[in-house]
Design a protein around this motif. Sequence first.
Motif, PDB file in Angstrom:
ATOM      1  N   ARG A  13     -36.148 -20.916   0.434  1.00  0.00           N
ATOM      2  CA  ARG A  13     -35.645 -19.622  -0.024  1.00  0.00           C
ATOM      3  C   ARG A  13     -34.155 -19.574   0.173  1.00  0.00           C
ATOM      4  O   ARG A  13     -33.530 -19.186  -0.672  1.00  0.00           O
ATOM      5  CB  ARG A  13     -36.157 -18.440   0.923  1.00  0.00           C
ATOM      6  N   ASN A  36     -38.217 -20.017  -5.897  1.00  0.00           N
ATOM      7  CA  ASN A  36     -38.339 -18.530  -5.010  1.00  0.00           C
ATOM      8  C   ASN A  36     -36.728 -18.609  -4.249  1.00  0.00           C
ATOM      9  O   ASN A  36     -36.673 -17.988  -3.260  1.00  0.00           O
ATOM     10  CB  ASN A  36     -39.468 -18.606  -3.893  1.00  0.00           C
ATOM     11  N   ARG A  38     -33.371 -17.566  -2.893  1.00  0.00           N
ATOM     12  CA  ARG A  38     -32.862 -16.243  -2.592  1.00  0.00           C
ATOM     13  C   ARG A  38     -31.465 -16.366  -2.322  1.00  0.00           C
ATOM     14  O   ARG A  38     -30.904 -16.038  -3.337  1.00  0.00           O
ATOM     15  CB  ARG A  38     -33.636 -15.736  -1.110  1.00  0.00           C
ATOM     16  N   ASN A  39     -30.900 -17.105  -1.429  1.00  0.00           N
ATOM     17  CA  ASN A  39     -29.564 -16.895  -0.820  1.00  0.00           C
ATOM     18  C   ASN A  39     -29.024 -18.502  -1.237  1.00  0.00           C
ATOM     19  O   ASN A  39     -29.804 -19.515  -0.710  1.00  0.00           O
ATOM     20  CB  ASN A  39     -29.149 -16.667   0.371  1.00  0.00           C
ATOM     21  N   THR A  55     -31.283 -19.818 -10.661  1.00  0.00           N
ATOM     22  CA  THR A  55     -31.628 -18.461 -10.407  1.00  0.00           C
ATOM     23  C   THR A  55     -31.951 -18.363  -8.943  1.00  0.00           C
ATOM     24  O   THR A  55     -32.564 -18.975  -8.317  1.00  0.00           O
ATOM     25  CB  THR A  55     -33.088 -18.209 -11.029  1.00  0.00           C
ATOM     26  N   ALA A  56     -31.216 -16.902  -8.632  1.00  0.00           N
ATOM     27  CA  ALA A  56     -31.339 -16.549  -7.000  1.00  0.00           C
ATOM     28  C   ALA A  56     -31.290 -15.264  -6.984  1.00  0.00           C
ATOM     29  O   ALA A  56     -30.574 -14.512  -7.740  1.00  0.00           O
ATOM     30  CB  ALA A  56     -30.010 -17.214  -6.256  1.00  0.00           C
ATOM     31  N   SER A  57     -32.346 -14.764  -6.163  1.00  0.00           N
ATOM     32  CA  SER A  57     -32.803 -13.189  -6.090  1.00  0.00           C
ATOM     33  C   SER A  57     -31.859 -12.592  -5.014  1.00  0.00           C
ATOM     34  O   SER A  57     -31.610 -11.303  -5.155  1.00  0.00           O
ATOM     35  CB  SER A  57     -34.014 -13.240  -5.741  1.00  0.00           C
ATOM     36  N   GLY A  58     -31.014 -13.279  -4.236  1.00  0.00           N
ATOM     37  CA  GLY A  58     -30.148 -12.538  -3.121  1.00  0.00           C
ATOM     38  C   GLY A  58     -28.602 -12.928  -3.564  1.00  0.00           C
ATOM     39  O   GLY A  58     -28.218 -12.413  -4.469  1.00  0.00           O
ATOM     40  N   VAL A  76     -28.443 -14.264 -11.283  1.00  0.00           N
ATOM     41  CA  VAL A  76     -28.285 -13.851  -9.982  1.00  0.00           C
ATOM     42  C   VAL A  76     -27.736 -12.232 -10.027  1.00  0.00           C
ATOM     43  O   VAL A  76     -27.011 -11.758 -10.230  1.00  0.00           O
ATOM     44  CB  VAL A  76     -27.046 -14.377  -9.212  1.00  0.00           C
ATOM     45  N   PRO A  77     -29.059 -11.412  -9.891  1.00  0.00           N
ATOM     46  CA  PRO A  77     -28.825  -9.892  -9.996  1.00  0.00           C
ATOM     47  C   PRO A  77     -28.390  -9.291  -9.077  1.00  0.00           C
ATOM     48  O   PRO A  77     -27.679  -8.179  -9.210  1.00  0.00           O
ATOM     49  CB  PRO A  77     -30.404  -9.603 -10.014  1.00  0.00           C
ATOM     50  N   GLY A  78     -28.073  -9.932  -7.719  1.00  0.00           N
ATOM     51  CA  GLY A  78     -27.341  -9.160  -6.508  1.00  0.00           C
ATOM     52  C   GLY A  78     -25.962  -9.700  -6.641  1.00  0.00           C
ATOM     53  O   GLY A  78     -25.270  -9.655  -7.894  1.00  0.00           O
TER      54      GLY A  78
END
Length: 208
Positions: A13, A36, A38-39, A55-58, A76-78
């Motif tokens: 993650r 998956n 994240r950061n 691709t990172a979600s955080g 990166v949406p964040g």
Amino acid sequence: ITPVFTGTTANVRDVSLRNINSSANPTIPTLTALTNLRNLTLIFDNAPINLPGLTASGTLNISAGGAITDSGPSIVPGLSIFNANGFNITLDDPGNNFGTVQLAGAGITLFNVSAVNLAGVQASGAFSLQSLATLTVSSPITSSSTVGLTSSSGDLVINAPVSAGGNLNLNAGQSVVASAPGTLASSGQVTVQAAGSVQLSGVTTGGG
């Protein structure tokens, strides 16, 4: 040495890598298997960084002792933070999709395929950002040279001061709004092109 992710990579993650060796030529490991992620934090104290696509979600945090570039799309949406410590930043992959971006470097170029929020820019050279959707400026932009802000098919919304040491060019497929007094300052000229309305509350120029 380039790290290699093995095992159940979908369980990875958060990733943080740092390289401080001035004689090394570090490379970033392949990140596509980290489905998956994240950061992600990458700190290369004495070397450039080329982002291979990720691709990172955080949060994405990139700090380099050289140029920051890309050879694949970053999604990166964040929040994404880029600091090239006096070197250039060129993130022009046509698939880049950032949500909120903070940038510091020399000359800075950024392309974004979706709506983007600029949360602060410090450029000792020229700064150029092209977004295919709405571009919002929420924190100050300072450049010692030309500044170009383009929202190809959306609005350009400027809610924080923009200071250009050269010309300031604003382009929008819809409207341009800079509602705060004294928001726009340029040592050259300010040029605005918009398919919709234009609202500028305060402009200071040195070039007429």
